[in-house]
Design a protein around this motif. Sequence first.
Motif, short mmCIF file in Angstrom:
data_model
loop_
_atom_site.label_atom_id
_atom_site.label_comp_id
_atom_site.label_asym_id
_atom_site.label_seq_id
_atom_site.Cartn_x
_atom_site.Cartn_y
_atom_site.Cartn_z
N VAL A 20 39.95 40.31 34.73
CA VAL A 20 40.83 40.03 35.85
C VAL A 20 39.96 39.88 37.10
CG1 VAL A 20 42.71 40.88 37.30
CG2 VAL A 20 42.73 41.33 34.84
N PHE A 21 40.13 38.77 37.80
CA PHE A 21 39.34 38.49 38.99
C PHE A 21 40.08 38.99 40.23
CE2 PHE A 21 37.91 35.61 35.76
CZ PHE A 21 36.53 35.55 35.95
N VAL A 22 39.35 39.74 41.07
CA VAL A 22 39.96 40.36 42.25
C VAL A 22 39.07 40.05 43.45
CG1 VAL A 22 40.98 42.44 43.22
CG2 VAL A 22 40.73 42.22 40.72
N PRO A 23 39.46 39.10 44.31
CA PRO A 23 38.60 38.71 45.43
C PRO A 23 38.39 39.85 46.42
CG PRO A 23 40.78 37.74 45.65
CD PRO A 23 40.73 38.34 44.30
N ARG A 24 37.17 39.85 47.02
CA ARG A 24 36.82 40.74 48.11
C ARG A 24 36.96 42.22 47.74
NH1 ARG A 24 38.64 37.01 53.34
NH2 ARG A 24 37.21 35.34 52.78
N THR A 25 36.48 42.51 46.54
CA THR A 25 36.39 43.89 46.09
C THR A 25 34.96 44.16 45.62
OG1 THR A 25 37.13 43.23 43.87
CG2 THR A 25 38.82 44.05 45.41
N LEU A 26 34.66 45.43 45.36
CA LEU A 26 33.31 45.83 45.00
C LEU A 26 33.32 46.69 43.74
CD1 LEU A 26 32.08 46.82 48.57
CD2 LEU A 26 31.56 44.71 47.34
N PRO A 27 32.22 46.70 43.00
CA PRO A 27 32.14 47.53 41.79
C PRO A 27 32.44 48.99 42.09
CG PRO A 27 30.31 46.01 41.87
CD PRO A 27 31.00 45.89 43.18
N GLY A 28 33.21 49.60 41.19
CA GLY A 28 33.59 51.00 41.34
C GLY A 28 34.90 51.20 42.08
N GLU A 29 35.40 50.18 42.75
CA GLU A 29 36.66 50.34 43.49
C GLU A 29 37.85 50.32 42.54
OE1 GLU A 29 35.81 48.83 47.97
OE2 GLU A 29 36.54 47.28 46.58
N VAL A 30 38.85 51.12 42.88
CA VAL A 30 40.13 51.11 42.17
C VAL A 30 41.12 50.35 43.04
CG1 VAL A 30 42.00 52.50 41.22
CG2 VAL A 30 39.63 53.29 41.01
N VAL A 31 41.77 49.37 42.44
CA VAL A 31 42.68 48.51 43.20
C VAL A 31 44.04 48.46 42.51
CG1 VAL A 31 40.76 47.11 44.03
CG2 VAL A 31 41.99 46.40 41.98
N ASP A 32 45.04 48.05 43.27
CA ASP A 32 46.39 47.95 42.74
C ASP A 32 47.01 46.64 43.22
OD1 ASP A 32 48.65 49.46 41.31
OD2 ASP A 32 49.61 48.84 43.19
#
Length: 408
Positions: A20-32
């Motif tokens: 899953v591609f998630v723009p403007r995020t960084l490794p280790g981040e948890v997103v929703d």
Amino acid sequence: MTLEIVRLGHLGDGIADGPVFVPRTLPGEVVDGVVKDGVLGAPKIVTPSEHRVKAPCRHYNACGGCALQHADDAFVSDWKVGVVRTALAAKSLEAEIRGIATSPPNARRRAKLSGRRTKKGAIVGFHARGSDTLTPVPDCTVLSPRILALLPVLETLTVQIASRKGEVSYTVTAAEAGLDLAVDGAKEMTDALRFDMARFAQEAQLARLSWHGELLLTLAAPTQQFGDVSITPPPGAFLQATKHGEETLLAAVEEATKGAKSILDLFAGCGTFALPLARRAPVHAIEAVPDMMEALDAGWRMSQGLKKVTTETRDLYRRPLDAEELASFDAVVIDPPRAGAEAQSEHLTGSKVAQIAFVSCNPVTFARDAKILVDGGYRLNWVTVVDQFRWSPHVELAASFTRTDMSV
């Protein structure tokens, strides 16, 4: 859906399992957020990375010009070096990587902008990410102050020359005598418009104005300095994005060709490397665009204190130099487009060229070509990573090769 970002892709997007591609995020981040067609387009950051920072540019959220302003400089530098290291490892190659040279903010001396009419006037700027939406960027942290100062002027111009629904393209290059502006996608030229554009160029203090690929007028030669030589590139000619990046690449090329008594410069452009190298050795420069070769030759003929520089117009993809043609050169400089120089690399393995300075804007094709050279008897000595396109996923490099087997 809640996801954890495991790595960055080659365009700088965060990637979670799936993928899953998630723009403007960084490794280790948890997103929703909501995933659609493998993309989580509007992520809520649940657990931010320690490398996440506030973007220095106020236009970042709307503009698609930059992709990594949400990461600190150390992370971006390490990631770009890692991109090169990963590309080499994919071809089972190792080399000393001499760190990364990153151009400062507001150093971009060449940019391609878009202009569009609106009900109240016009917008000039960059497109939003993956969108036709145009974002004005008056406080851009990438463009040079000279280009930023032209933006309001281009907005006024767009009202005059853009069609109701069309979009105008502006390529702006900062030259010593003024800005060099190339316009595409505008109205067709008429006698009345030609008069208006002459007045516009004078009021905007342009050095040169081109229209749909044709020179409209020159008020002052839009010269660029390559070493001690001033050259006048043709309209729209390739130029390294920042002076800092150009100087870094040139220093690497000079080191990689040190001691050579005859140098061949392939994909030479207008002489970025050929003219400075001619201070110490004769250079033969080859480029596919005749106007660039003419600019290089004119610059050399007007200079003093350089060794002989000869030029040749030639498509190196269709006609790479063979071993016989390479035989008279001690060193070769290669600076190809993103597609790399696969065929030319193959021919180099059959030559006795002792030194190669390889400049690349694509680590993947560079690694492919480097593998050809190493398998053909060259040693990859070192790589310098260059970041001219700060906060973008774009990565450039310069590398040194020397032949280990001179019995070829």
